[in-house]
Design an enzyme around this catalytic site. Structure first.
Site, PDB file in Angstrom:
ATOM      1  N   ALA A   9       0.850  -1.191   0.000  1.00 54.38           N
ATOM      2  CA  ALA A   9       0.000   0.000   0.000  1.00 54.38           C
ATOM      3  C   ALA A   9       0.888   1.243   0.000  1.00 54.38           C
ATOM      4  CB  ALA A   9      -0.922  -0.029   1.215  1.00 54.38           C
ATOM      5  N   GLY A  10       1.137   1.791  -1.168  1.00 56.70           N
ATOM      6  CA  GLY A  10       2.046   2.931  -1.307  1.00 56.70           C
ATOM      7  C   GLY A  10       1.319   4.262  -1.299  1.00 56.70           C
ATOM      8  N   GLY A  11       2.088   5.338  -1.352  1.00 59.82           N
ATOM      9  CA  GLY A  11       1.534   6.682  -1.314  1.00 59.82           C
ATOM     10  C   GLY A  11       0.578   6.961  -2.463  1.00 59.82           C
ATOM     11  N   THR A  12       0.878   6.427  -3.648  1.00 56.61           N
ATOM     12  CA  THR A  12       0.029   6.675  -4.813  1.00 56.61           C
ATOM     13  C   THR A  12      -0.731   5.427  -5.250  1.00 56.61           C
ATOM     14  OG1 THR A  12       1.642   8.288  -5.623  1.00 56.61           O
ATOM     15  CG2 THR A  12       0.022   7.499  -7.219  1.00 56.61           C
ATOM     16  N   LYS A  15      -0.324  -1.918  -4.743  1.00 56.89           N
ATOM     17  CA  LYS A  15       0.030  -3.007  -5.654  1.00 56.89           C
ATOM     18  C   LYS A  15      -0.301  -4.348  -5.005  1.00 56.89           C
ATOM     19  CE  LYS A  15       3.116  -0.336  -5.454  1.00 56.89           C
ATOM     20  NZ  LYS A  15       3.124   1.039  -4.900  1.00 56.89           N
ATOM     21  N   GLU A  76       8.593  -1.932   4.851  1.00 58.93           N
ATOM     22  CA  GLU A  76       8.654  -1.715   3.412  1.00 58.93           C
ATOM     23  C   GLU A  76      10.003  -2.050   2.779  1.00 58.93           C
ATOM     24  OE1 GLU A  76       7.005   2.035   2.286  1.00 58.93           O
ATOM     25  OE2 GLU A  76       7.758   1.869   0.244  1.00 58.93           O
ATOM     26  N   THR A 105       6.378   7.376  -5.198  1.00 63.00           N
ATOM     27  CA  THR A 105       5.858   8.746  -5.145  1.00 63.00           C
ATOM     28  C   THR A 105       7.037   9.667  -4.827  1.00 63.00           C
ATOM     29  OG1 THR A 105       3.880   7.753  -4.175  1.00 63.00           O
ATOM     30  CG2 THR A 105       4.027  10.160  -4.163  1.00 63.00           C
ATOM     31  N   THR A 129       6.563  13.861  -8.135  1.00 64.65           N
ATOM     32  CA  THR A 129       7.106  15.116  -8.680  1.00 64.65           C
ATOM     33  C   THR A 129       6.847  15.157 -10.187  1.00 64.65           C
ATOM     34  OG1 THR A 129       8.880  14.776  -7.091  1.00 64.65           O
ATOM     35  CG2 THR A 129       9.175  16.567  -8.688  1.00 64.65           C
ATOM     36  N   PHE A 143      -0.712   9.617 -15.793  1.00 67.25           N
ATOM     37  CA  PHE A 143       0.663   9.132 -15.902  1.00 67.25           C
ATOM     38  C   PHE A 143       0.962   8.549 -17.288  1.00 67.25           C
ATOM     39  CE2 PHE A 143       3.694   5.579 -15.578  1.00 67.25           C
ATOM     40  CZ  PHE A 143       4.817   6.266 -15.124  1.00 67.25           C
TER      41      PHE A 143
HETATM   42  N1  LIG Z   1      -1.638   4.081 -13.067  1.00 71.08           N
HETATM   43  C1  LIG Z   1      -0.906   5.006 -12.445  1.00 71.08           C
HETATM   44  N2  LIG Z   1      -1.500   5.985 -11.751  1.00 71.08           N
HETATM   45  C2  LIG Z   1      -0.779   6.924 -11.117  1.00 71.08           C
HETATM   46  N3  LIG Z   1       0.575   6.949 -11.112  1.00 71.08           N
HETATM   47  C3  LIG Z   1       1.225   5.983 -11.769  1.00 71.08           C
HETATM   48  C4  LIG Z   1       0.528   4.971 -12.460  1.00 71.08           C
HETATM   49  N4  LIG Z   1       1.431   4.123 -13.000  1.00 71.08           N
HETATM   50  C5  LIG Z   1       2.636   4.595 -12.683  1.00 71.08           C
HETATM   51  N5  LIG Z   1       2.551   5.735 -11.938  1.00 71.08           N
HETATM   52  C6  LIG Z   1       3.730   6.476 -11.446  1.00 71.08           C
HETATM   53  O1  LIG Z   1       4.227   5.737 -10.364  1.00 71.08           O
HETATM   54  C7  LIG Z   1       4.380   6.559  -9.205  1.00 71.08           C
HETATM   55  C8  LIG Z   1       4.107   5.738  -7.968  1.00 71.08           C
HETATM   56  O2  LIG Z   1       5.054   4.695  -7.900  1.00 71.08           O
HETATM   57  P1  LIG Z   1       4.945   3.540  -6.818  1.00 71.08           P
HETATM   58  O3  LIG Z   1       3.666   2.826  -6.962  1.00 71.08           O
HETATM   59  O4  LIG Z   1       6.194   2.739  -6.902  1.00 71.08           O
HETATM   60  O5  LIG Z   1       4.935   4.431  -5.512  1.00 71.08           O
HETATM   61  P2  LIG Z   1       4.134   4.244  -4.152  1.00 71.08           P
HETATM   62  O6  LIG Z   1       4.504   2.924  -3.585  1.00 71.08           O
HETATM   63  O7  LIG Z   1       2.695   4.518  -4.372  1.00 71.08           O
HETATM   64  O8  LIG Z   1       4.738   5.429  -3.292  1.00 71.08           O
HETATM   65  P3  LIG Z   1       5.750   5.391  -2.040  1.00 71.08           P
HETATM   66  O9  LIG Z   1       6.577   4.132  -2.166  1.00 71.08           O
HETATM   67  O10 LIG Z   1       6.586   6.627  -2.209  1.00 71.08           O
HETATM   68  O11 LIG Z   1       4.847   5.385  -0.860  1.00 71.08           O
HETATM   69  C9  LIG Z   1       3.424   7.709  -9.428  1.00 71.08           C
HETATM   70  O12 LIG Z   1       3.856   8.866  -8.738  1.00 71.08           O
HETATM   71  C10 LIG Z   1       3.453   7.886 -10.935  1.00 71.08           C
HETATM   72  O13 LIG Z   1       4.540   8.695 -11.329  1.00 71.08           O
HETATM   73 MG   LIG Z   2       6.286   2.212  -2.719  1.00 68.63          MG
END
Ligand SMILES: Nc1ncnc2c1ncn2[C@@H]1O[C@H](COP(=O)(O)OP(=O)(O)OP(=O)(O)O)[C@@H](O)[C@H]1O
Ligand SMILES: [Mg+2]
Length: 291
Positions: A9-12, A15, A76, A105, A129, A143
């Protein structure tokens, strides 16, 4: 599908990694701003009864899941390194030590060596960013759209290169290196910039900052390779190219892994499988599953 899943469960993005009936990984990603989508997906698969979980939004997701499933949390960066090691093995890499740069993110940088792993640093410059600046500067926030359009852009009228400053002279470092990201804007005073050019320039800014920092940590730890992961690299050849070119120029070896956005989810899944096996709930080895 099998009964154990891994969630990051990431910031954006949230998965999910799971194994199908042929022991092959399957992946899904959901926006973290709407956890009800994850809950609905899990509820639509009643065969799931064990969850390995990681990521900064773990608590927020668990509050929405309300399920009675067996849940096992892993921090993590441990999950990420576990997932990366698995993907390295799967793709036939034999890496003894490496920097791992996770472009989520934000960006988190780790050092991995045999059984040792440490978080060495990071930067707020990351995928957030890329999408954030793209939205502010061009109005585009999707994206996939951003990365598709960025491929066709040129940076020459926005970025200031070393050769632009040392015109007519021998530059002290290679002329094609960026002297100042966006540095030509107030020198040329163009009125308009094509959207692809703006997006390509934002990608380069993000990629170059992350690569510069990764190289410093690689040098400090005597590591030749840098493994770049995170969903920001998903179908993003343009960013990979920026990162690869600069990493190679600085005499390091960049590695990009397939499904690298799912490293944390894979690690959480593997960790849960190991735990269930230790408790005698499942026999991982008997199934021919090598973790
Ligand atoms: N379908 C999508 N929707 C939004 N962003 C996406 C998508 N696919 C890829 N990205 C990109 O991937 C980034 C997020 O990557 P990732 O999932 O690895 O981070 P996260 O695990 O959510 O965040 P963190 O690890 O910093 O908490 C977004 O900021 C964007 O640039
Ligand atoms: Mg992450």
């Amino acid at each position: 599908m099998q009964k154990v899943i891994g969630i990051d469960a990431g910031g954006t993005l949230t998965k999910v990694a799971y194994l199908d009936d042929h022991n092959e990984f399957q992946f899904k990603a959901f926006p973290s701003k709407d956890f009800s989508l994850v809950r609905d997906w899990i509820e639509a698969h009643p065969e799931i009864d064990e969850i390995g979980i990681t990521g900064g939004r773990t608590e927020q997701l668990l509050a929405v899941l309300e399920s009675l499933k067996s849940i096992h949390y892993i921090v993590e960066f441990e999950a990420t390194v576990k997932g990366v090691k698995h993907l390295l093995k799967k793709e036939g890499h034999d890496i003894k030590k490496s920097i791992i740069t996770n472009i989520g993110t934000g960006t988190s940088i780790h050092y991995m060596e045999e059984d040792k792993q440490v978080r060495v640093g990071g930067t707020g410059i990351g995928g957030g960013t890329l999408t954030g600046l793209s939205t502010l500067i061009t109005g585009l926030s999707d994206f996939e759209e951003i990365t598709t359009i960025a491929k066709h852009g040129k940076r020459d009228y926005i970025d200031l290169f070393v050769k632009d400053i040392f015109e007519g002279m021998e530059p002290p470092i290679e002329g094609h290196l960026t002297a100042s990201n966006f540095g030509k804007v107030n020198i040329l005073n163009n009125n308009t910039y094509p959207v692809p050019d703006l997006l390509a320039t934002i990608q380069a800014l993000v990629g170059e900052v992350i690569t510069t920092l990764s190289i410093q940590y690689a040098d400090a730890n005597n590591s030749e390779t840098i493994i770049y992961i995170g969903s920001t690299l998903t179908n993003n050849d343009h960013l990979k190219e920026v990162i690869a070119n600069y990493t190679i120029l600085k005499k390091h070896t960049p590695i990009f892994l397939n499904n690298c956005g799912f490293s944390g989810a894979i690690g959480a899944l593997l960790n849960k499988l190991e735990q269930s096996e230790a408790e005698g709930k499942i026999s991982v080895k008997k199934r021919g599953w090598d973790i």
